[in-house]
Design a protein around this motif. Structure first.
Motif, PDB file in Angstrom:
ATOM      1  N   PHE A 242       0.884  -1.179   0.007  1.00  8.16           N
ATOM      2  CA  PHE A 242       0.100   0.034  -0.156  1.00  8.16           C
ATOM      3  C   PHE A 242       0.700   1.162   0.061  1.00  8.16           C
ATOM      4  O   PHE A 242       0.651   2.160  -0.843  1.00  8.16           O
ATOM      5  N   VAL A 243       1.929   1.369   0.895  1.00  7.12           N
ATOM      6  CA  VAL A 243       2.728   2.490   1.128  1.00  7.12           C
ATOM      7  C   VAL A 243       3.372   2.779  -0.399  1.00  7.12           C
ATOM      8  O   VAL A 243       3.406   3.843  -0.701  1.00  7.12           O
ATOM      9  N   ASN A 244       3.780   1.704  -1.150  1.00  3.11           N
ATOM     10  CA  ASN A 244       4.547   1.943  -2.504  1.00  3.11           C
ATOM     11  C   ASN A 244       3.519   2.441  -3.382  1.00  3.11           C
ATOM     12  O   ASN A 244       3.800   3.125  -4.249  1.00  3.11           O
ATOM     13  N   GLN A 245       2.167   1.988  -3.468  1.00  2.13           N
ATOM     14  CA  GLN A 245       1.272   2.341  -4.383  1.00  2.13           C
ATOM     15  C   GLN A 245       0.726   3.432  -4.165  1.00  2.13           C
ATOM     16  O   GLN A 245       0.160   4.360  -5.385  1.00  2.13           O
ATOM     17  N   ILE A 246       0.766   4.136  -3.138  1.00  2.00           N
ATOM     18  CA  ILE A 246       0.292   5.564  -2.850  1.00  2.00           C
ATOM     19  C   ILE A 246       1.254   6.695  -3.164  1.00  2.00           C
ATOM     20  O   ILE A 246       0.679   8.097  -3.120  1.00  2.00           O
ATOM     21  N   LYS A 247       2.464   6.189  -3.530  1.00  2.00           N
ATOM     22  CA  LYS A 247       3.352   7.511  -3.773  1.00  2.00           C
ATOM     23  C   LYS A 247       2.818   8.400  -5.013  1.00  2.00           C
ATOM     24  O   LYS A 247       2.318   7.884  -6.055  1.00  2.00           O
ATOM     25  N   ASN A 248       2.886   9.690  -4.906  1.00  3.49           N
ATOM     26  CA  ASN A 248       2.612  10.604  -5.981  1.00  3.49           C
ATOM     27  C   ASN A 248       1.099  10.493  -6.204  1.00  3.49           C
ATOM     28  O   ASN A 248       0.669  11.149  -7.183  1.00  3.49           O
ATOM     29  N   LEU A 249       0.079   9.884  -5.232  1.00  9.30           N
ATOM     30  CA  LEU A 249      -1.279  10.007  -5.353  1.00  9.30           C
ATOM     31  C   LEU A 249      -1.762  11.538  -4.907  1.00  9.30           C
ATOM     32  O   LEU A 249      -1.116  11.981  -4.041  1.00  9.30           O
TER      33      LEU A 249
END
Length: 449
Positions: A242-249
């Motif tokens: 999850f932490v990797n997926q939310i970068k730059n959201l």
């Protein structure tokens, strides 16, 4: 005989009077036996006579003569924690209990014709009846029989948290509260590990260490069920993804993703529906002025803190509607896992979570334990779960027998044993309040709660 009261010396203020008393106690607590230090403390604050330091006694009377009860209470409180801190640092715990017992001395309520002594004794009595003294009494909790004492004493490690995150408390109090909280958590971890090891062996029941929870043998099944969540679907692994997926959201997209993350793999449909509906109602408008911005660590922290409040207590005193609703739907494990998932993506929110847990405990503390068993079960599950996932002990399951091939894997906890070992990685620890205090976040990320 009452000392002669002199008006403040030129340039001498209350702060200087306080420092004179602190200096005396700091000096003697490092040199004198505890019983002599306690006697000197009583001479100053309980008996008001015969101090070894005329300057300290004079300083105390100057504070009383100033007619400022708040400063007197601050002085008394800090003096107590100077002693507590120093004795705790040398593992000298008994004098801490005796210090608290000193406030039961009948001299405090003794009549006197002296207006100054009457004021001083009244202020000490007011301190005894205050929240400050209730906080001080927590430091004697290590001596209490938790089976005979109040049920909340089992959760003293959480009740101490508000003391050490309150920046208005003296540094000695905050340090003492942090140290004792850590000691109690470490003790719980050790007792839990010892119980698990012996309860699964052939050790006679009489020699099995006491279960540190009130869950009975069910705690073994609980731990097995939690630890069984390993591999790609472990809570830690899901958090990393999850932490990797939310970068730059954007912040708006992050809020949506966070809600999906929290309910992912939750098997209780009723719980999922309630959580989705109630969270979306609160989060759509949460910090909406930042919706178009790229997510920042500061916003993640503030958002996680708000979600923790939605799930526990929003007004810092009463349980939130969502807390009551979710626990009324049955298994407290589900709510605890949602809270764990928050901390796994934002470890700096843990202190805030524990402060909220402390507020829940204080809200229910006047209820008999048998009238709030659902809350007690939640607290027990919370305690065990965070000992497993957020501390420095690694729990593993070992299958004790090989099954015949089956169409689908079925987890049977009775076929597994739990083993624990120290992790090599740094311990998940409480972070200093300078990190998790929202007051210290970048100003462009601060918006009204």
């Amino acid at each position: 005989m009452e000392p002669t009261i002199r008006l403040s010396r030129p340039g001498r203020h209350i702060q200087q009077s306080q420092e004179a008393i602190y200096s005396l106690l700091l000096e003697i607590v490092k040199k004198w036996p505890p019983e002599e230090v306690l006697l000197e403390f009583k001479r100053l604050f309980i008996y008001h006579v015969d101090s070894v330091s005329s300057d300290a006694m004079q300083s105390l009377y100057e504070i009383v003569f100033s007619n400022n009860e708040e400063e007197f209470r601050n002085t008394l409180k800090r003096c107590c924690y100077i002693l507590v801190n120093n004795w705790d640092a040398t593992r000298n715990y008994k004098p801490i209990q005796e210090l608290i017992q000193a406030f039961s001395d009948t001299a405090i309520t003794r009549n006197t014709s002296s207006p100054i002594l009457k004021r001083l004794r009244q202020w000490v009595d007011n301190f005894i009846k205050s929240k400050d003294f209730d906080e001080l009494k927590l430091f004697a909790s290590r001596y209490e029989d938790h089976e005979r004492g109040p049920w909340t004493s089992r959760y003293t490690s959480y009740l101490l948290v508000p003391q050490y995150i309150d920046l208005s408390n003296p540094i000695e109090q905050r340090e003492a509260a942090r140290a004792l909280s850590k000691q109690l958590k470490d003790r719980f971890k050790f007792d839990l590990a010892m119980y698990i090891a012996r309860a699964q062996s052939n050790t006679p029941a009489a020699r099995t260490p006491k279960n540190p929870t009130v869950l009975g043998d069910e705690v073994l099944r609980l731990i097995k069920a939690i630890v069984a969540k390993r591999g790609p679907f472990s809570y830690a692994n899901l958090a990393n993804i999850f932490v990797n997926q939310i970068k730059n959201l954007t912040y708006k997209d992050f809020k949506q993703s966070l809600q999906q993350y929290l309910i992912f793999s939750v098997e209780n449909p009723e719980f999922v529906e309630s959580l989705q509906v109630k969270l979306s109602e609160r989060m759509d408008d949460l910090y909406s002025s930042h919706d178009g911005e790229i997510i920042t660590n500061a916003l993640i922290l503030r958002t996680c803190n708000r979600v923790i409040e939605y799930l526990t207590t929003e007004n810092q005193s009463e349980p939130s509607q969502l807390f009551v609703l979710l626990l009324s739907q049955g298994n407290p494990v589900t709510l605890v896992i949602v809270l764990l998932k928050i901390i796994l993506i934002c470890k700096h929110a843990r202190t805030h979570l524990e402060a909220c847990i402390a507020r829940l405990i204080k809200y229910y503390q006047d209820y008999p334990e048998d009238e709030c068993t659902w809350v007690v079960n939640f607290l027990e599950v919370f305690n065990v779960t965070f000992a497993i996932h957020a501390e420095n002990v690694q729990y593993n399951l070992i299958k004790m027998e090989v099954d015949e091939p089956q169409p689908a894997p079925i987890f049977d906890p009775d076929k597994y044993r739990i083993f624990s070992q120290l992790k090599n990685e740094p311990r998940f620890d409480l972070f200093p309040e300078i990190i998790d205090s929202e007051q210290l976040l970048p100003m462009d990320d601060v918006v009204a709660s």
